[in-house]
Design an enzyme around this catalytic site. Sequence first.
Site, PDB file in Angstrom:
ATOM      1  N   ASP A  11       0.868  -1.184   0.000  1.00  0.00           N
ATOM      2  CA  ASP A  11       0.000   0.000   0.000  1.00  0.00           C
ATOM      3  C   ASP A  11       0.900   1.228   0.000  1.00  0.00           C
ATOM      4  OD1 ASP A  11      -2.120   1.713   0.092  1.00  0.00           O
ATOM      5  OD2 ASP A  11      -2.964   0.958   1.963  1.00  0.00           O
ATOM      6  N   ASP A 105      -2.645   2.266  -6.222  1.00  0.00           N
ATOM      7  CA  ASP A 105      -1.585   2.289  -5.210  1.00  0.00           C
ATOM      8  C   ASP A 105      -1.598   1.099  -4.271  1.00  0.00           C
ATOM      9  OD1 ASP A 105      -3.999   3.040  -4.056  1.00  0.00           O
ATOM     10  OD2 ASP A 105      -3.065   4.353  -2.587  1.00  0.00           O
ATOM     11  N   GLU A 106      -2.284   0.017  -4.639  1.00  0.00           N
ATOM     12  CA  GLU A 106      -2.444  -1.089  -3.701  1.00  0.00           C
ATOM     13  C   GLU A 106      -2.533  -2.404  -4.462  1.00  0.00           C
ATOM     14  OE1 GLU A 106      -5.533  -2.247  -0.063  1.00  0.00           O
ATOM     15  OE2 GLU A 106      -5.952  -0.560  -1.387  1.00  0.00           O
TER      16      GLU A 106
END
Length: 482
Positions: A11, A105-106
């Site tokens: 993350d 983003d993860e």
Amino acid sequence: MRAAPTILHLDMDAFYASAEQAAKPSLRGKPVVVGGLGPRGVVATASYEARRFGVHSAMPMAQARRLAPNAAYLVPRFTLYRTVSEQVMELLRRLSPLVEPLSLDEAFVDLEAGGTADDTPSALEIGRQLREAIEAVTGLSGSVGLAGSKMLAKIASEEAKPDGIHLIEPGTERTHLAPMPVRTLPGVGPATADHLRRAGMTTVDDLAEAGEAELIRLLGKAHGASLHRMALGFDDRPVVAERDAKSVSVEDTFDMDLHDRVRVRTEVERLAGRCVQRLRAAGRSGRTVVLKVRRYDFSTLTRSETLRGPTDDPAVVRESAARLLESVDTTGGVRLLGVGVTGLADFTQEDLFAQAAGERAAEPDDTGTPEETGGGEREEAEPEPEDAEQLAARRWPAGHDVRHETYGHGWVQGSGVGRVTVRFEEPWSAPGRVRTFRVDDPELRAADPLPLVRDAPDYSSWPASRPKSRSGGGAAGAASRP
């Protein structure tokens, strides 16, 4: 559940805001808020400096401004974020063929499937290497969680934030989860948490002790049984490499309610065009067009139309969305519009292009008089005008990149009253000077984002060695930071 912590969850830390700080030296270490800047905008991401004032994602932007009036407020730059995201995802794909992106983003990574880790020491080592590689390539930090299941890996990455690595040793799941609030578990939202609280359950241990039968009685068979398994630490969900999108859509919330019917139709057609751009960028087509309208009283209506086959023709989608709009009463005002396409496929049905052409040919010619076209109302109506400041904000969004023929690359600090203020700096420069120009300065133009790292190292052969090990101790359960 696995016997080794070989599921990794990455993350990125405050991704949008961190990317903006990396791109803008003058904002490093200062509160930054990214999101919609209009009266109805919401926060997409806040930097850790801004979070200290109470600003958080999904907060109304007006409330954020009250809490942190001196923060930098920027419009998102998705071109930059997608570029950085692809750099990160490429590093993850070098670790394993099984990478499951959840957002820009993860992502989850199955290290065992890639042969990059098979026990605690090797998992920790590859997690440390990954964080170093991400910082070297993008200049940003990410938090890594490692565990024997997806649920625990995600919990571990949350505990590692910001800029850390955390491992939950398989076999300790029940003990680790016990004191946590029930909302830690996937699928437990505010309503479910409140329902459980009224039943006397506030921690994960309370759920485990209550038993499956009691949770089924409270929440139903599927949800109750699933929640009880998670409370005991069981999660057998695999890492799935491809998460097939079910729909593509775009929507806009307007600063002021739209009342003019022509303006509403124009916005619907514009959104349809943007939706098709996303559809084509994904290499997809779709069969069902969906229109979303949120009216002045917050009531939300959706209308859909299923075509004869999948299409990525912008004319077909625009015409379908316009037809759907005709069935919606917008006289009281519209605050949000959205256009989407569902029923996705990897091909188009060619006869739809002929269908669209035939329908356009059958339409009246707008170049005639109102009487000839039957479009008198459309000819006479005029869209709601935008004032100079609205036009400037649309042309020069705060935070976006510009280039001046004399001063070089910079970014917009703000605009209004016929002026635009620009700070001239680059990601690898010192904080730059600020200059103000007329909004129509011929030497000033929009520009593409610069890379966050100049001369980034080559990680094409990374990882060079597979740090697998069956011996040695690990730092299980401990977060580490540089």
